[in-house]
Scaffold this active site. Sequence first.
Site, PDB file in Angstrom:
ATOM      1  N   ALA A  72       0.838  -1.195   0.000  1.00 16.48           N
ATOM      2  CA  ALA A  72       0.000   0.000   0.000  1.00 16.48           C
ATOM      3  C   ALA A  72       0.872   1.244   0.000  1.00 16.48           C
ATOM      4  O   ALA A  72       1.993   1.240   0.528  1.00 16.48           O
ATOM      5  CB  ALA A  72      -0.927   0.015   1.216  1.00 16.48           C
ATOM      6  N   ASP A  73       0.343   2.299  -0.604  1.00 21.01           N
ATOM      7  CA  ASP A  73       1.028   3.581  -0.559  1.00 21.01           C
ATOM      8  C   ASP A  73      -0.016   4.694  -0.525  1.00 21.01           C
ATOM      9  O   ASP A  73      -0.950   4.702  -1.328  1.00 21.01           O
ATOM     10  CB  ASP A  73       1.935   3.778  -1.772  1.00 21.01           C
ATOM     11  CG  ASP A  73       2.827   4.995  -1.601  1.00 21.01           C
ATOM     12  OD1 ASP A  73       3.854   4.876  -0.904  1.00 21.01           O
ATOM     13  OD2 ASP A  73       2.496   6.078  -2.130  1.00 21.01           O
ATOM     14  N   THR A  74       0.135   5.605   0.428  1.00 13.90           N
ATOM     15  CA  THR A  74      -0.823   6.689   0.619  1.00 13.90           C
ATOM     16  C   THR A  74      -0.177   8.026   0.278  1.00 13.90           C
ATOM     17  O   THR A  74       0.924   8.329   0.747  1.00 13.90           O
ATOM     18  CB  THR A  74      -1.334   6.724   2.076  1.00 13.90           C
ATOM     19  OG1 THR A  74      -1.926   5.457   2.395  1.00 13.90           O
ATOM     20  CG2 THR A  74      -2.353   7.831   2.273  1.00 13.90           C
ATOM     21  N   GLY A 109      -3.033   3.628  -2.872  1.00 12.14           N
ATOM     22  CA  GLY A 109      -2.944   2.512  -3.792  1.00 12.14           C
ATOM     23  C   GLY A 109      -2.788   1.227  -3.000  1.00 12.14           C
ATOM     24  O   GLY A 109      -2.075   1.201  -1.991  1.00 12.14           O
TER      25      GLY A 109
END
Length: 204
Positions: A72-74, A109
């Site tokens: 995940a990437d924020t 994501g």
Amino acid sequence: MDSVVPRIVLASSSPRRKMLLHQLDIPFDIRVSEIDETIQGDIPAEEFARRLAFEKAEAIARSLTDTIVIGADTIVVDERGILGKPQHEQEAFQMLQRLSGKVHRVITGVAVISTYLPQNALVNHETTQVKIAALSDRDIQCYIHTGEPLDKAGAYAIQGKGAMFVEWIHGCYNNVVGLPLFLLIRMLKNITHSTNMSCGHLLS
């Protein structure tokens, strides 16, 4: 034949994602991937978040078998582009001034990669709108002195002291924290659907 509960690995060192994933009562391990997270302004923000999430998961998945890897990437996005994590207090101050009194987007994501046979990968994203109240310079300085903004995208934490500046949100709260659980559950269901696997009663 009984279903198999797969090994799950979270490709993140984020304590916030760890906390959120624990809420699902699904056992998991943590493996941290070292990838370049340099902001790329030449691609849409959603694509950038999805790409980083996949790269994080793929970097771990390539060395594992019989595992489901979550990446995940924020990122925080306003009308001027992507805001990353501030490198120092002055940058945090500038970011919070930039967000003050305005609506921005938080995009996470999410990538889920199964290294079981047949191998499979899913990538998606969640978007939440966030309104930050108008902040005075004193408000910003007092918040920065707590130390909280320095490792957060956009220089604030909605699950922490930064909550006092959030006027409203539209969309998934967990997404702003760092991991949209509803989206993740759907992705886990989809990736295990074609196999004889289950991730517990939540995914049955």
